[in-house]
Design an enzyme around this catalytic site. Structure first.
Site, PDB file in Angstrom:
ATOM      1  N   PRO A   2     -36.500  25.406 -35.611  1.00 14.23           N
ATOM      2  CA  PRO A   2     -36.760  24.169 -36.311  1.00 14.23           C
ATOM      3  C   PRO A   2     -36.761  24.597 -37.939  1.00 14.23           C
ATOM      4  CG  PRO A   2     -38.077  24.040 -34.546  1.00 14.23           C
ATOM      5  CD  PRO A   2     -37.396  25.431 -34.522  1.00 14.23           C
ATOM      6  N   GLU A   3     -35.877  24.041 -38.957  1.00 14.38           N
ATOM      7  CA  GLU A   3     -36.063  24.140 -40.386  1.00 14.38           C
ATOM      8  C   GLU A   3     -36.636  22.968 -40.941  1.00 14.38           C
ATOM      9  OE1 GLU A   3     -32.150  25.419 -41.400  1.00 14.38           O
ATOM     10  OE2 GLU A   3     -31.969  26.677 -39.945  1.00 14.38           O
ATOM     11  N   LYS A  57     -42.192  25.122 -44.105  1.00 15.30           N
ATOM     12  CA  LYS A  57     -42.058  24.683 -42.735  1.00 15.30           C
ATOM     13  C   LYS A  57     -43.334  24.577 -41.814  1.00 15.30           C
ATOM     14  CE  LYS A  57     -38.804  27.791 -41.340  1.00 15.30           C
ATOM     15  NZ  LYS A  57     -37.766  28.334 -40.780  1.00 15.30           N
ATOM     16  N   ARG A 259     -28.372  36.932 -40.361  1.00 19.26           N
ATOM     17  CA  ARG A 259     -28.120  35.773 -40.199  1.00 19.26           C
ATOM     18  C   ARG A 259     -26.564  35.470 -39.932  1.00 19.26           C
ATOM     19  NH1 ARG A 259     -32.933  32.879 -40.706  1.00 19.26           N
ATOM     20  NH2 ARG A 259     -31.881  31.795 -39.078  1.00 19.26           N
TER      21      ARG A 259
END
Length: 269
Positions: A2-3, A57, A259
């Site tokens: 989740p971002e 976040k 990433r």
């Protein structure tokens, strides 16, 4: 993972059910997630939820005696339930309200967190964070100044929470593609005009993602259990070797700062 949009969607989904309500009990089914769950969280029992904020976040559930700080980690999600439904395997925390509703936290990989912060204190996880990307503090002039002498790749730079919070991997890929900027460009090499374009596109991509309920690739669901629909809007993320939507050139995939990064070698410079 989740971002920012997924966390904001969660905040928007749970707030109407919780803010102004009284916490009856806190049910902890595990002693530890990413970090041990502090017993101070039990102080929430009997307290009224004053507000639910988001910083980067992290979700901050505020009461008069202190706040719970919640992070969804790699696979966490929050759901509102209308009763005492049996807990599933990875349901680790319930915040039970006197109204009968409960906030249930599910996290298969246990990389999330429930932390405690006393009133008028700042938790260390919230320290050294850059501005929120949807505020005026995040602008081209700020980013150009912050990037001065920074030779790291622009993608890694915009994902650095010390520069700006909440621009996670999915949205960094999409924003750079929309801006026609190569993710390996040194951050210091961008002109003010290029920063203006990139900042505007980061804001736009995040706003659209929030409106669409976030991105569901695997674990994330909204507070009502529905998936996020921004995955249908993705132009490059997860689309290696597929044709670029602009020029038709096959999209490339490369690791940048550990990433997965997706880009068009023809359109992005």
């Amino acid at each position: 993972m989740p971002e920012l949009p997924e966390v904001e969607v969660s905040r928007l989904g749970i707030s109407p059910h919780l803010v102004g309500g009284t916490i009856q009990s806190l049910v902890l089914r595990t002693p530890k997630l990413r970090w041990p769950i502090p017993q101070e969280l039990k102080q929430l029992e009997g307290q009224t939820i004053l507000a639910i904020h988001r910083r980067a976040k992290y979700l901050i559930i505020e009461t008069a005696v202190g706040s719970a700080i919640v992070h969804l980690g790699m696979s966490g999600s929050l759901r509102i339930l209308d009763g005492d439904f049996p807990a599933a395997k990875h349901d680790h925390v319930d915040l039970v309200m006197t109204s009968g509703k409960r906030l249930r936290y599910n996290d298969p990989r246990r990389f999330g967190a429930w932390l405690w912060c006393a009133p008028d204190e700042s938790h260390e996880v919230l320290g050294r964070l850059g501005p929120e990307p949807l505020t005026e503090a995040f602008n081209a002039e700020y980013m150009m100044d912050k990037a001065r002498n920074k030779r790291i790749a622009v993608k890694a730079f915009i994902m650095d929470n010390a520069a700006v919070v909440g621009v996670g991997n999915i949205y960094a890929n999409e924003s750079l593609f929309t801006s026609r900027l190569h993710p390996l460009r040194p951050a210091h090499s961008l002109s003010l005009e290029e920063w203006q374009t990139l900042v505007a596109n980061i804001k736009q991509v995040l706003q659209v993602a929030i409106k669409q309920g976030g991105t569901t690739l695997k674990d994330f669901t909204q507070s009502d259990g529905k998936p996020g629909y921004f995955a249908q809007e993705l132009q490059v993320y997860g689309k290696a070797k597929q044709p670029c939507p602009h020029c038709g050139e096959p999209l490339c995939e490369q690791k940048i700062a550990q990433r997965n990064t997706f880009f068009c070698p023809q359109c992005q410079h």
